[in-house]
Design a protein around this motif. Structure first.
Motif, PDB file in Angstrom:
ATOM      1  N   UNK A 189      40.087  -2.795  27.056  1.00 21.35           N
ATOM      2  CA  UNK A 189      40.371  -2.606  28.195  1.00 21.35           C
ATOM      3  C   UNK A 189      41.314  -3.165  29.044  1.00 21.35           C
ATOM      4  N   UNK A 190      42.296  -3.822  29.895  1.00 23.27           N
ATOM      5  CA  UNK A 190      42.668  -4.858  31.195  1.00 23.27           C
ATOM      6  C   UNK A 190      43.321  -4.405  31.858  1.00 23.27           C
ATOM      7  N   UNK A 191      42.547  -4.072  33.432  1.00 23.14           N
ATOM      8  CA  UNK A 191      43.213  -3.745  34.082  1.00 23.14           C
ATOM      9  C   UNK A 191      43.081  -4.530  35.312  1.00 23.14           C
ATOM     10  N   UNK A 192      44.449  -4.546  36.241  1.00 26.66           N
ATOM     11  CA  UNK A 192      43.943  -5.232  37.684  1.00 26.66           C
ATOM     12  C   UNK A 192      42.824  -6.645  37.374  1.00 26.66           C
ATOM     13  N   UNK A 193      42.987  -7.112  36.754  1.00 21.51           N
ATOM     14  CA  UNK A 193      42.148  -8.754  36.083  1.00 21.51           C
ATOM     15  C   UNK A 193      40.393  -7.657  36.135  1.00 21.51           C
ATOM     16  N   UNK A 194      40.401  -6.559  36.304  1.00 23.62           N
ATOM     17  CA  UNK A 194      39.193  -6.507  35.530  1.00 23.62           C
ATOM     18  C   UNK A 194      39.259  -6.006  33.592  1.00 23.62           C
ATOM     19  N   UNK A 195      38.541  -6.240  33.166  1.00 25.80           N
ATOM     20  CA  UNK A 195      38.277  -6.081  31.299  1.00 25.80           C
ATOM     21  C   UNK A 195      36.842  -5.368  31.176  1.00 25.80           C
ATOM     22  N   UNK A 196      36.930  -4.878  30.461  1.00 26.11           N
ATOM     23  CA  UNK A 196      35.714  -4.225  29.812  1.00 26.11           C
ATOM     24  C   UNK A 196      35.738  -3.727  28.242  1.00 26.11           C
ATOM     25  N   UNK A 197      34.778  -3.160  27.416  1.00 28.39           N
ATOM     26  CA  UNK A 197      34.747  -2.715  26.001  1.00 28.39           C
ATOM     27  C   UNK A 197      34.827  -1.089  26.332  1.00 28.39           C
ATOM     28  N   UNK A 198      35.011  -0.277  25.201  1.00 30.75           N
ATOM     29  CA  UNK A 198      34.494   0.303  24.516  1.00 30.75           C
ATOM     30  C   UNK A 198      34.214   0.195  22.920  1.00 30.75           C
ATOM     31  N   UNK A 199      33.169   0.507  22.410  1.00 33.66           N
ATOM     32  CA  UNK A 199      33.052   0.150  20.878  1.00 33.66           C
ATOM     33  C   UNK A 199      32.221   2.031  20.701  1.00 33.66           C
ATOM     34  N   UNK A 200      33.768   2.331  19.955  1.00 33.24           N
ATOM     35  CA  UNK A 200      33.550   3.448  19.542  1.00 33.24           C
ATOM     36  C   UNK A 200      32.422   3.348  18.088  1.00 33.24           C
ATOM     37  N   UNK A 201      30.514   3.650  18.341  1.00 36.12           N
ATOM     38  CA  UNK A 201      29.564   3.431  17.216  1.00 36.12           C
ATOM     39  C   UNK A 201      30.032   5.253  16.287  1.00 36.12           C
TER      40      UNK A 201
END
Length: 800
Positions: A189-201
């Motif tokens: 996900x990328x919003x307002x210059x910040x990126x994060x990730x989600x890994x659904x294992x």
């Protein structure tokens, strides 16, 4: 508005208020009044795992995706409690857990919300199969974009899309068709210059909704298993992809020949046809390192057999091909023909290695040989047996590499295209049905293949290819994007899918160049080769039903263009090999989408065409017929036209001329690009000199070159050469410092530097602080210098 005090809404159940909190070192447990337990595990300051149990019980903690060698550790973990929430603080993020609803909110240290539950965790009991359908919904922030998810055949930005992960044999798939061959439940996900990730294992069928149903909500759910996901904070995409890659693993270095050009078709047979193809490559001086044998080399499509009518002496043939520089790659499928005269079938039957249906009979399905049974690769004993089956092929016959196909598993003439859902699996001691094991079946097959190939090609390095994959399969195998079609749309798809796979931690990937189904014309084939030589896995493969698809199949003009670009691939092999090293060691994707390269530039958020090859080369394929050029976006920074050395300023669109024999390629200012001479195959020639293309920059830029013996494992003992070049450019001077690591001695003793864009004429040259007379240099014309490879400091100045 729904509140979690309503325990059921539209059939869904929700956690209610927290009644207990406990901590066990890195694990925090929050228990609700209605039996939900949230386990939060701090793996790193920026990597946090969330697991939810219902009825107080967690499932056994087991994952095929997570790399056992994944590094974990953190410097800070603090927990505070107030009237309404628990606050978990790490060195990178803050996690709030709401006491009434168990919803979570993750913020950076400046208080910016990064990822926030909407309804949060909820579930629905599955009355047909047992267990739960587990669900999670998050608030999608304004302007948020989404990337990743493996081989999805759609726009690189997934906003507004709904996708599904169910590994599927999808012959001749179209744009936006889903699901495909891979199940990689990881998004960025990328919003307002910040990126994060989600890994659904979760290996059950999973679904993701990226603001498709509701504009401000992102959700994901699974047909069974646990709500078990990893949150990864950037704030840059590079950090997210790196952490995910560390979590699920990267491959070891491949043999360099695996990065060469490969030729395949369904099918090259008999032997004289294989020899004709390979001879034509050498006669036409078109580099090629590998020839592929599809299922027709087998005796009646029985795996681990040979059709002796078509291939009377495979050992001799493979040896003769190797003498001419060709490695032989063979296909192995999972379906084992039901045949009492077939030794592989009998061994599996006697040892109870085949998958069974829910009520006991063997799972049976039709594939190429006819009726087949399928080994249960989730059983460690079966994997060990399967690995041993490669001994004769690799040790006695000399096969070089193995290609696993149809391992979704694909089953013909049934609506589901795969095994029945009641098929039973061992799942490494956690028995389950195919509902849970389907997505990892191909992964475990290629894992067993990798183990066997690695054991029996030793002391060489293994090379394995798979069609089906789950998150983490990159540890074992390269892959390709499956049975595509010879259309311009699929050329576009190949570009997008490879970029997406690299963002999803799986860089050793390519497409069937030219299209598997149907027949390209010469223009499409040439344009696809131009793209394909910049993909980590580079192979032409076709069904063969509609005509030939070799480099010479479309006339002399196309042959010359194809040769030109394949030769470029071979020149760039040291650059590509270094890319692979940085992928394995630094978790850096080999292909960078523009949004990865510069997430701050909103122009990159929806770009699909351009990409960065490695770190220093910008490529923009031509994806339309009859094109004489195209508009493309040049990202931030300064660049040089690869063909003309003309400087180009980034951050804007540009029209680039590109007739059929040209491709828009740009090199980053300050880059040092290594090149080998053109070879017909890897190690055909001794490399007596390394060419370095040096691109001037006012300022500083670093470039790395990694080299080793191109095969074998001495590099793990320190026998590699890692050269770090630091370039510093000023108005009237250029300095290059060289820092070396490793004990490998390269074949070459000299380096030839070819300077591009120098704003001055070379006047003096200082080598390791000693002035070198220009007359003593072997060459000083057209901005080319030849020097000893072991220099430490090169300083050139211009005339005043």
């Amino acid at each position: 508005m729904i509140t979690n005090t309503e325990l059921e809404y539209k059939g869904n159940l929700y956690p209610n208020q927290i009644v207990q909190f406990t901590q066990d070192t890195d694990k925090l447990y929050f228990t609700t009044n209605n039996g939900v337990v949230l386990q939060i595990t701090i793996l790193r300051g920026s990597v946090i795992r969330f697991r939810y149990a219902t009825n107080y019980n967690f499932e056994p903690d087991f994952s095929y995706a997570i790399d056992p060698k994944s590094t974990i550790g953190y410097s800070k973990l603090e927990v505070e409690e107030n009237d309404t929430e628990y606050i978990i603080s790490t060195a990178r993020v803050s996690v709030l857990v709401d006491k009434k609803t168990l919803r979570t909110q993750i913020s950076d240290l400046s208080g910016n919300i990064i990822c926030e539950d909407e309804l949060g965790f909820h579930w629905e009991e599955n009355y047909e199969y047992g267990g739960n359908t587990v669900k999670m919904s998050k608030i999608a922030q304004a302007g948020e974009c989404f990337y990743g998810m493996g081989d999805k055949a759609m726009h690189s930005n997934l906003k507004g899309k709904r996708v599904e992960n169910w590994v599927t044999d999808q012959f001749a798939y179209g744009k936006d068709q889903d699901p495909l061959y891979k199940a990689i439940p990881f998004y960025i996900g990328l919003s307002k210059g910040n990126a994060y990730g989600v890994f659904f294992d979760n290996s059950f069928k999973t679904s993701f909704d990226f603001s498709h149903e509701r504009r401000n909500v992102t959700s994901f759910w699974a047909d069974g298993g646990e709500m078990n996901y990893y949150f990864i904070f950037g704030p840059d995409m590079a950090g997210v992809v790196s952490s995910y890659s560390s979590l699920t693993g990267t491959p070891e270095m491949p043999p360099m020949w695996a990065l060469g050009f490969h030729q395949s078709k369904w099918s090259y047979y008999p032997e004289n046809n294989v020899k004709e193809i390979t001879k034509q490559f050498r006669d036409l001086r078109i580099p090629c390192d590998a020839i592929y044998l599809d299922i027709d080399y087998m005796d009646g499509f029985r795996c681990f057999t040979w059709d002796k009518n078509h291939f009377p002496d495979p050992k001799r043939m493979i040896s003769e091909l190797e003498e001419d520089g060709f490695k032989t790659v063979i296909m192995i499928d999972p379906g084992i023909k039901v045949d009492r005269d077939y030794w592989v079938y009998n061994e599996a039957l006697e040892n109870d290695y085949f998958c069974k249906r829910g009520d006991g009979p063997l799972m049976q399905g039709k594939v190429w040989p006819g009726e087949c049974n399928f080994p249960d690769f989730t059983n460690p004993a079966v994997r060990e047996w399967w690995a041993e089956l490669y001994k004769e092929f690799m040790t006695e016959l000399g096969v070089h590499a193995v290609w696993n196909d149809m391992n979704e598993p694909a089953v013909m003439e049934v609506p589901t295209k795969t095994a029945p859902l009641d098929t039973r699996h061992n799942y490494d001691g956690h028995p389950c049905t195919h509902r849970k094991a389907h997505n990892i079946y191909g992964m475990q097959m290629v894992r067993a293949t990798f183990d066997g190939v690695k054991k029996y090609v030793y002391p060489k390095r293994p090379f394995v290819i798979t069609r089906a994959a789950f998150a983490g399969t990159q540890r074992y195998s390269s892959t390709w994007t499956g049975d595509n079609v010879a259309t311009w749309e699929h050329l576009w798809l190949a570009n997008v899918q490879v970029q997406r796979m690299c963002l999803s931690g799986y860089s050793f990937v390519g497409s069937d160049i030219g299209g598997f189904a149907e027949q390209p014309d010469g223009e499409l084939f040439a344009r696809w080769v131009q793209l394909g030589i910049f993909h980590p896995f580079c192979r032409v493969h076709s069904s063969g039903d509609h005509g030939d698809q070799e480099p010479w199949s479309f006339g002399t003009e196309i042959t010359d263009i194809v040769r030109k670009f394949i030769e470029l691939r071979y020149q760039l092999l040291p650059y590509l090999y270094t890319m692979f090293y940085k992928y394995t060691k630094e978790n850096m994707p080999m292909i960078q989408a523009l949004v990865y390269y510069d997430q701050e530039d909103t122009q990159t958020h929806f770009r699909t065409d351009e990409f960065i090859f490695g770190e220093k080369i910008l490529v923009c394929p031509i994806q339309e017929p009859n094109a004489q050029g195209r508009r493309m976006y040049i990202p931030k920074g300064n660049w040089y036209d690869f063909w003309t050395s003309e400087p180009v300023e980034g951050g804007k669109e540009k029209w680039v001329a590109a007739e059929l024999d040209m491709l828009p390629i740009f090199v980053k200012a300050g880059a040092i690009i290594p090149k080998y001479p053109v070879q017909q195959y890897v190690e055909e020639k001794d490399i007596d000199e390394l060419l370095l293309e040096v691109y001037y920059k006012k300022g500083t830029e670093s470039s790395e070159i990694y080299e080793d013996a191109n095969n074998g494992y001495d590099y793990k003992k320190g026998r590699y050469a890692l050269s770090n070049y630091k370039l510093t450019g000023k108005e009237k001077s250029l300095t290059i410092q060289l820092f070396k690591d490793g004990s490998f001695e390269t074949q070459y003793d000299t380096i030839r530097l070819n300077f591009h864009g120098l704003p001055f004429a070379i006047d003096t040259v200082m080598l390791d602080n000693e002035e070198v007379s220009l007359r003593n240099l072997s060459e000083i014309q057209d901005n080319i210098l030849q020097i000893d490879k072991d220099f430490s400091l090169l300083h050139i100045t211009g005339k005043e």
